[in-house]
Design a protein around this motif. Sequence first.
Motif, PDB file in Angstrom:
ATOM      1  N   TYR A 107      89.980  63.086  84.214  1.00  0.00           N
ATOM      2  CA  TYR A 107      89.212  63.569  85.343  1.00  0.00           C
ATOM      3  C   TYR A 107      88.262  62.537  85.933  1.00  0.00           C
ATOM      4  O   TYR A 107      87.722  62.745  87.000  1.00  0.00           O
ATOM      5  CB  TYR A 107      88.510  64.877  85.021  1.00  0.00           C
ATOM      6  N   ASP A 108      88.093  61.387  85.277  1.00  0.00           N
ATOM      7  CA  ASP A 108      87.245  60.352  85.861  1.00  0.00           C
ATOM      8  C   ASP A 108      88.030  59.362  86.735  1.00  0.00           C
ATOM      9  O   ASP A 108      87.474  58.415  87.264  1.00  0.00           O
ATOM     10  CB  ASP A 108      86.448  59.613  84.789  1.00  0.00           C
ATOM     11  N   THR A 135      89.769  57.932  90.052  1.00  0.00           N
ATOM     12  CA  THR A 135      89.435  58.064  91.475  1.00  0.00           C
ATOM     13  C   THR A 135      90.592  58.692  92.243  1.00  0.00           C
ATOM     14  O   THR A 135      91.739  58.681  91.784  1.00  0.00           O
ATOM     15  CB  THR A 135      89.096  56.704  92.110  1.00  0.00           C
ATOM     16  N   TYR A 180      84.408  61.081 102.621  1.00  0.00           N
ATOM     17  CA  TYR A 180      85.115  60.371 101.559  1.00  0.00           C
ATOM     18  C   TYR A 180      84.525  58.990 101.305  1.00  0.00           C
ATOM     19  O   TYR A 180      84.192  58.256 102.225  1.00  0.00           O
ATOM     20  CB  TYR A 180      86.599  60.225 101.910  1.00  0.00           C
ATOM     21  N   ARG A 236      84.413  56.189  95.653  1.00  0.00           N
ATOM     22  CA  ARG A 236      83.826  56.569  94.369  1.00  0.00           C
ATOM     23  C   ARG A 236      84.109  58.016  93.986  1.00  0.00           C
ATOM     24  O   ARG A 236      83.711  58.462  92.913  1.00  0.00           O
ATOM     25  CB  ARG A 236      82.319  56.328  94.396  1.00  0.00           C
ATOM     26  N   ILE A 237      84.755  58.759  94.859  1.00  0.00           N
ATOM     27  CA  ILE A 237      85.048  60.162  94.552  1.00  0.00           C
ATOM     28  C   ILE A 237      86.117  60.210  93.466  1.00  0.00           C
ATOM     29  O   ILE A 237      87.166  59.586  93.568  1.00  0.00           O
ATOM     30  CB  ILE A 237      85.493  60.938  95.802  1.00  0.00           C
ATOM     31  N   ARG A 238      85.807  60.964  92.427  1.00  0.00           N
ATOM     32  CA  ARG A 238      86.702  61.097  91.274  1.00  0.00           C
ATOM     33  C   ARG A 238      87.301  62.497  91.238  1.00  0.00           C
ATOM     34  O   ARG A 238      86.813  63.416  91.890  1.00  0.00           O
ATOM     35  CB  ARG A 238      85.925  60.802  89.995  1.00  0.00           C
ATOM     36  N   ALA A 283      87.048  64.606  88.970  1.00  0.00           N
ATOM     37  CA  ALA A 283      86.035  65.541  88.470  1.00  0.00           C
ATOM     38  C   ALA A 283      85.207  66.116  89.620  1.00  0.00           C
ATOM     39  O   ALA A 283      84.705  67.237  89.521  1.00  0.00           O
ATOM     40  CB  ALA A 283      85.116  64.847  87.473  1.00  0.00           C
ATOM     41  N   ASP A 284      85.083  65.371  90.708  1.00  0.00           N
ATOM     42  CA  ASP A 284      84.313  65.836  91.859  1.00  0.00           C
ATOM     43  C   ASP A 284      85.048  66.906  92.661  1.00  0.00           C
ATOM     44  O   ASP A 284      84.428  67.635  93.428  1.00  0.00           O
ATOM     45  CB  ASP A 284      83.976  64.661  92.790  1.00  0.00           C
ATOM     46  N   ILE A 285      86.360  66.963  92.510  1.00  0.00           N
ATOM     47  CA  ILE A 285      87.134  67.927  93.308  1.00  0.00           C
ATOM     48  C   ILE A 285      87.833  68.996  92.464  1.00  0.00           C
ATOM     49  O   ILE A 285      88.462  69.893  93.005  1.00  0.00           O
ATOM     50  CB  ILE A 285      88.156  67.213  94.220  1.00  0.00           C
ATOM     51  N   ASP A 327      86.705  71.673  89.660  1.00  0.00           N
ATOM     52  CA  ASP A 327      85.529  72.218  88.978  1.00  0.00           C
ATOM     53  C   ASP A 327      85.864  73.180  87.852  1.00  0.00           C
ATOM     54  O   ASP A 327      84.991  73.824  87.292  1.00  0.00           O
ATOM     55  CB  ASP A 327      84.608  72.901  89.980  1.00  0.00           C
TER      56      ASP A 327
END
Length: 134
Positions: free
Chosen positions: A33-34, A36, A79, A82-84, A86-88, A90
């Motif tokens: 999940y980390d 990108t 966007y 750096r969006i991973r 895990a950010d999308i 939940d």
Amino acid sequence: MALGQLPARSVGAHPVHGTVVDAMDAAGPQVWYDMTVEVALSVMAAARAEHLVVCDEDARCVGLVTQARLTAVRDSSGYTDRIRLADITDGSQPFVSPSATRAEAEDAVPCGRLGPVPVVDEHGSVLGVLALFR
């Protein structure tokens, strides 16, 4: 990362009765999940996959992302590179128990949701995916 997977089955082999295990397909590529969004899109393209199963540091399934979802995130105005994942993801996506019947699984998933849903065991490990068609 390699978690337990079952061999893929043809669409015609999905019985209406029985458990989800009888109707599920292989989980497909599983990623951390980390990762990108850009790397996930590259993995998806290289694997020629329609989705990726997203797992946390304990190898528990936290969600599933499709190419459409990743592309929508990448093309959004907010966007950044750096969006991973895990950010999308939940963890609020539906999951299905392998002991559920296909009818129970479809009833448990929010109305209108189509596509693959992860099948996870009691420890959160992904066993496969169940494609929902409504």
